[in-house]
Scaffold this motif. Structure first.
Motif, short mmCIF file in Angstrom:
data_model
loop_
_atom_site.label_atom_id
_atom_site.label_comp_id
_atom_site.label_asym_id
_atom_site.label_seq_id
_atom_site.Cartn_x
_atom_site.Cartn_y
_atom_site.Cartn_z
N GLU A 300 18.09 72.60 59.35
CA GLU A 300 17.04 72.65 59.91
C GLU A 300 16.34 72.12 60.94
O GLU A 300 15.26 71.67 62.18
N GLU A 301 15.71 70.69 59.29
CA GLU A 301 14.68 70.46 60.39
C GLU A 301 15.28 69.31 60.70
O GLU A 301 14.77 68.74 61.76
N ALA A 302 16.73 69.19 60.83
CA ALA A 302 17.49 68.63 61.70
C ALA A 302 17.21 68.46 63.10
O ALA A 302 16.89 67.80 64.08
N ARG A 303 17.20 69.95 63.25
CA ARG A 303 17.52 70.49 64.74
C ARG A 303 16.31 70.55 64.87
O ARG A 303 15.82 69.96 66.72
N GLN A 304 15.20 70.81 64.40
CA GLN A 304 13.87 70.30 64.75
C GLN A 304 13.33 69.12 65.33
O GLN A 304 12.63 68.53 66.74
N VAL A 305 13.82 68.23 64.73
CA VAL A 305 13.82 66.54 65.21
C VAL A 305 14.17 66.40 66.06
O VAL A 305 13.72 66.00 67.03
N GLU A 306 15.96 66.91 66.75
CA GLU A 306 16.61 67.05 66.92
C GLU A 306 15.62 66.89 68.67
O GLU A 306 15.94 66.89 69.46
#
Length: 331
Positions: A300-306
């Motif tokens: 989820e964090e990876a998607r937000q940063v992306e």
């Protein structure tokens, strides 16, 4: 046309890589800092995947033989046009005979030179990137050398382009709220536990809890890390499996290897973690001897940063298009 006047080992033509051929042993390759490439290409009016020059040994110097828009991104070092300082992360216009020079960055490892129209080298397997291990792509599969000439692609009429003065706040500042601070000189790198994470003592705490140093034996294929070795609780014979950039493997010696842009296509070492894709550009700007710490992340964090990175690039493109329309209206 661009003429290389001064260069060093391993400076190459790169773009965003050639994914899709790992099944036949061809690494994806591409720039170590893809965010700098995308940003530079937006500034000069190119598509994001246009080919650029990746510079990792300095000083670097080139001369142009036709007027062109250019931008230097990635670096925090000196950029000079005809011996006068110009801003990095900014579009400029070079005239016939102008000389561009890049000096050693202060803290970063690489700089990128994007030019209007991109670099016109052959497309092989969908990419213009240099594959040094395969000796193909880019500048005939070789690093750039003094005296080399590079053609540039066709660029639009220079006047309507955002040819001078259009600048951006570089990603480390513009996206400071989504990228961890460098604490006491230690780069915080977010990663997600990978397939064999459970094999390591105390849930891999020795991996997450210590500061690692990037070894001098690191390159575009992988970053070897120095630190207190970590060992699995049990030794398993593993079959070779596919790997991609960002995968962190642990060889028998216990010091991890982070697969980078020229990542091997397969390997049999246990995978303890995978660096999130949005943080790979920060690793690409880390120098040998630099210190890093892995921080547990989530999908989820990876998607937000992306998404934050995507918005940043879209904002630059929107601004560049507005300037372009305004200049056309004035022409």
């Amino acid at each position: 046309m661009i003429e290389i006047l001064e260069t060093g080992p391993f400076n190459t033509v790169q773009d965003l890589g050639r994914p899709g051929f790992r099944n036949i042993g061809v690494t994806a390759g591409g720039a170590m800092d893809p965010l700098a490439v995308r940003t530079g290409n937006v500034l000069v009016g190119n598509e994001p995947e246009a080919a650029v020059i990746e510079v990792q040994t300095f000083p670097f110097k080139l001369r142009v033989s036709t007027p062109m828009v250019f931008a230097v991104t990635g670096t925090d070092g000196l950029v000079l046009l005809n011996d006068k300082d110009v801003l990095p992360w900014c579009a400029h216009l070079a005239k016939d005979g102008d000389v561009l020079e890049l000096r050693q960055p202060g803290k970063r490892a690489r700089a990128y030179v994007a030019v209007g129209g991109g670099l016109d080298v052959p497309v092989l397997m969908g990419s213009r990137s240099t594959a040094l291990r395969g000796n193909f792509g880019g500048n005939d599969g070789k690093p750039l050398a003094k005296g080399d000439h590079l053609k540039t692609g066709r660029q639009e009429n220079i006047l309507p382009l955002p040819a001078s003065g259009l600048a951006v706040v570089e990603p480390s500042q513009a996206l400071a709220n989504v990228f961890p601070d460098i604490v006491d000189g230690v780069l915080q790198v977010r990663a997600i536990p990978a397939g064999e994470h459970h094999l390591f003592t105390d849930d891999g705490e020795a991996f997450w809890g210590q500061v690692w140093r990037i070894s001098s034996r690191s390159d575009r294929t992988g970053y070897r890390l120095s630190g207190e070795p970590i060992k699995p609780t049990e030794i398993r014979e593993m079959r070779s499996h596919g790997v991609v950039p960002g995968v962190v493997q642990v060889p028998p010696g216990g010091e991890p290897i982070i697969q980078m842009s020229d990542a091997n296509t397969a390997g049999g070492y246990p995978k303890i973690a995978g660096v999130i894709e949005a943080d790979l550009w920060r690793l690409g700007q880390a120098n040998p001897g630099g210190k890093i710490r892995f921080v547990r992340s989530s999908h989820e964090e990876a998607r937000q940063v992306e998404q934050a990175v995507k918005t940043y690039l879209e904002d630059i493109k929107r601004t560049a298009d507005m300037v372009k329309r305004a200049l056309k209206a004035m022409a």
